[in-house]
Design an enzyme around this catalytic site. Structure first.
Site, short mmCIF file in Angstrom:
data_model
loop_
_atom_site.label_atom_id
_atom_site.label_comp_id
_atom_site.label_asym_id
_atom_site.label_seq_id
_atom_site.Cartn_x
_atom_site.Cartn_y
_atom_site.Cartn_z
N PRO A 1 5.02 -4.81 -1.24
CA PRO A 1 4.12 -3.47 -2.14
C PRO A 1 4.29 -3.48 -3.73
CG PRO A 1 6.81 -3.75 -1.76
CD PRO A 1 6.17 -4.73 -1.24
N GLY A 2 3.86 -3.20 -4.39
CA GLY A 2 3.11 -3.82 -5.11
C GLY A 2 3.51 -2.29 -6.44
N ARG A 3 2.23 -1.26 -6.02
CA ARG A 3 2.54 0.08 -6.82
C ARG A 3 3.48 0.22 -7.10
NH1 ARG A 3 -2.68 2.51 -7.17
NH2 ARG A 3 -3.10 1.60 -6.26
N TYR B 1 -11.55 4.50 -10.75
CA TYR B 1 -11.62 5.32 -9.78
C TYR B 1 -11.27 6.62 -9.37
CZ TYR B 1 -7.70 2.23 -8.68
OH TYR B 1 -7.24 1.13 -9.37
N GLY C 1 0.92 -1.02 0.29
CA GLY C 1 0.17 0.08 -0.56
C GLY C 1 0.56 1.41 -0.05
N TYR D 1 -0.74 -1.70 -12.16
CA TYR D 1 -2.30 -1.54 -12.18
C TYR D 1 -2.74 -1.23 -13.35
CZ TYR D 1 -2.28 -2.54 -7.70
OH TYR D 1 -1.44 -3.09 -6.01
N ARG E 1 -7.84 2.87 -15.05
CA ARG E 1 -8.08 3.60 -14.17
C ARG E 1 -8.58 4.82 -13.33
NH1 ARG E 1 -3.62 4.83 -10.93
NH2 ARG E 1 -4.43 4.13 -8.73
N CYS F 1 -16.01 2.87 -26.94
CA CYS F 1 -17.17 3.66 -26.96
C CYS F 1 -18.14 3.45 -25.48
CB CYS F 1 -18.45 2.67 -28.75
SG CYS F 1 -17.57 1.82 -30.03
C1 LIG Z 1 -3.07 -4.80 -3.38
C2 LIG Z 1 -2.40 -5.79 -2.35
C3 LIG Z 1 -0.45 -5.70 -1.98
C4 LIG Z 1 -0.18 -4.37 -2.93
O1 LIG Z 1 -0.72 -3.32 -2.39
P1 LIG Z 1 -0.40 -2.25 -3.51
O2 LIG Z 1 -1.39 -0.78 -3.36
O3 LIG Z 1 0.18 -2.06 -5.33
O4 LIG Z 1 1.20 -1.77 -2.66
C5 LIG Z 1 -0.39 -6.16 -1.27
N1 LIG Z 1 -1.01 -6.87 -0.89
C6 LIG Z 1 -2.41 -7.13 -0.49
C7 LIG Z 1 -3.13 -8.55 -0.32
C8 LIG Z 1 -3.18 -6.83 -1.87
O5 LIG Z 1 -4.07 -7.19 -1.72
#
Ligand SMILES: *Cc1c(COP(=O)(O)O)cnc(C)c1O
Length: 436
Positions: A295-297, A338, A252, A395, A334, A365
């Site tokens: 971390p993903g994002r 949202y 997150g 994403y 995105r 469309c």
């Molecule tokens: C989506 C998610 C993440 C990654 O969140 P980011 O906002 O992209 O860092 C990590 N853990 C879980 C369980 C998630 O669902």
């Protein structure tokens, strides 16, 4: 015009053409066509290394960093993340299959998802993923049975919902825990799952998981969730003697989509969380668990840039000006989904004043197919010009669709002045591949 260059991998070259990872985007668009996803491999690796180093320093050697691969999932990403020594979090057999195809070691794969079918579970057990993050009672029972049939004892964490609102940084009152994910802590469901996991013959409960924030810039959310989780673990120990080996605090951390947003201080934030956890564990007399973050994002977002070609400029007097590009909600959903903010740049007119406000819209469309409203661009922008959307590494590709039968763009990696295709452009024939 440096005020708009929101990431250090952006610069402006000759003739006012945007450069990304040191490369001229007009040349890249000319060679690969548009729409085009570009990814800066150096930036992905740097982000991985910063997290890994910070976690080791602040949480100790047992800690680990998981890349939440739903942010961008394709074979080459798993190769990079594997080389950087991270673990991955996956949410479907498709992500497991892709990781496996990249040679990613399955013991470093953690399987999330709030609804894993028996088939999903059997596949992941057969693949021998390292951890299941169990999200509901149905999963716990099915996993116990399927692991037993496979003759293994599966390592699991329980995902609990600590009842924290990431927007206010407050623990919300009992009963307001409304997430579809995890076992609510407040009403005893987490306790029930805990006891069931301890009883389950074919499950080895290693600890707990939570994930509360998204696009978070300071450590408050993580401090608060660490506090709630550690208090919870201390209570369970007092009641049962169970000591958790692991605590996963989820993902997150935020990224900078707009110039006015801060750039995240990864090291500072993690140091702060680490110091807090040590102090809290000492106060509770609880052995410090192996901490993980997901971390993903913040691993991939600022490593991405999307290029489009302008097809039409439409001025509706006194109301709105439109720039229509050759992609849209099919490659970046995105804003439509949202209202996500993005920095949008006139990639081959960077030296011109941006004196007119346009809504940059897609080709689908659907009136809601907007990439970003309110974008200042040069008044003379016209068909054939290039538009760059920054910070699209997370994403975007992973949420892409074929709406309107539009083929998905390729993902091109930029590395040390070189470029190569990691995911090729879909062809019209690809679109028919599944039609019986
Ligand atoms: C989506 C998610 C993440 C990654 O969140 P980011 O906002 O992209 O860092 C990590 N853990 C879980 C369980 C998630 O669902």
């Amino acid at each position: 015009m440096n005020e708009s260059l929101i990431c250090a991998n952006l610069s402006v070259g000759d003739e006012g053409v945007l450069r990304f990872a040191g490369q001229d985007v007009r040349a890249l668009a000319g060679y690969y066509g548009t729409p085009l996803y570009l990814m800066d491999e150096r930036r992905i690796r740097d982000n991985c290394r910063r997290y890994r180093r910070a976690a080791e320093e602040s949480f100790g050697g047992q800690s680990c960093v998981l890349y939440a691969s739903k942010a961008a999932s394709f074979r080459y990403i798993y190769e990079i993340v594997n080389e950087e020594g991270l673990h991955v979090d996956v949410v479907s057999p498709g992500e497991i299959h892709t990781a496996a195809a990249a040679g990613f070691p399955m013991e470093r794969v953690w399987f999330h998802s709030n609804n894993k079918s028996d088939e999903d579970i059997a596949y992941a057990v057969e693949m021998r993923v390292g951890f299941f993050v169990v999200d509901c009672m149905e999963e716990l029972e099915a996993l116990d049975r399927i692991a037993g049939e496979a003759g293994i004892r599966q390592d699991v964490l329980l995902r609990v919902t600590p009842g924290i609102d990431p927007h206010t940084f407050e623990a919300v009152a009992t009963g307001k825990v409304d997430s579809k994910f995890g076992f609510p802590m407040a009403d005893g469901q987490a306790d029930e799952a805990f006891h069931a996991a301890l009883r389950a013959e074919n499950l080895a409960l290693r600890g707990f998981h939570c994930h509360v924030g998204s696009q978070v810039f300071d450590s408050d959310v993580f401090l608060l969730s660490a506090e709630v989780m550690l208090d919870y673990m201390a209570r369970l120990r007092a009641e049962t003697g169970y000591v958790a080996e692991r605590l996963d605090l989820g993902g997150g951390y935020g990224v900078r989509y707009l110039p006015e947003q801060p750039e995240l201080d990864i090291e500072g934030n993690i140091a702060c969380v680490g110091a807090f956890i040590r102090k809290k564990c000492a106060a509770l007399g609880y052995p410090m668990p192996a901490i993980s973050l997901e971390p993903g994002r913040s691993i991939v977002a600022d490593a991405g840039l999307t290029l489009y070609t302008v097809g039409a400029v439409k001025r509706i007097l006194g109301l709105v000006n439109y720039v229509s590009v050759d992609g849209g909600m099919t490659d970046n959903v995105r804003y439509a989904m949202y209202h996500a903010p993005y920095t949008v740049l006139p990639a081959d007119r960077m030296n011109e004043p941006r004196d007119t406000v346009f809504s940059v819209v897609g080709r689908c469309c659907e009136s809601g197919d907007v990439i970003q409203p309110g974008v200042p661009l040069p008044d003379g922008i016209r068909r054939g010009d290039l538009i760059a959307v920054c910070t699209t590494g997370a994403y975007n590709y992973s949420m892409a669709s074929n709406y309107n039968r539009i083929p998905r763009p390729p993902v091109v990696m930029l590395r040390d002045g070189d470029c190569f295709t990691a995911v090729r452009r879909e062809s019209l024939e690809d679109l028919l591949r599944l039609d019986a």
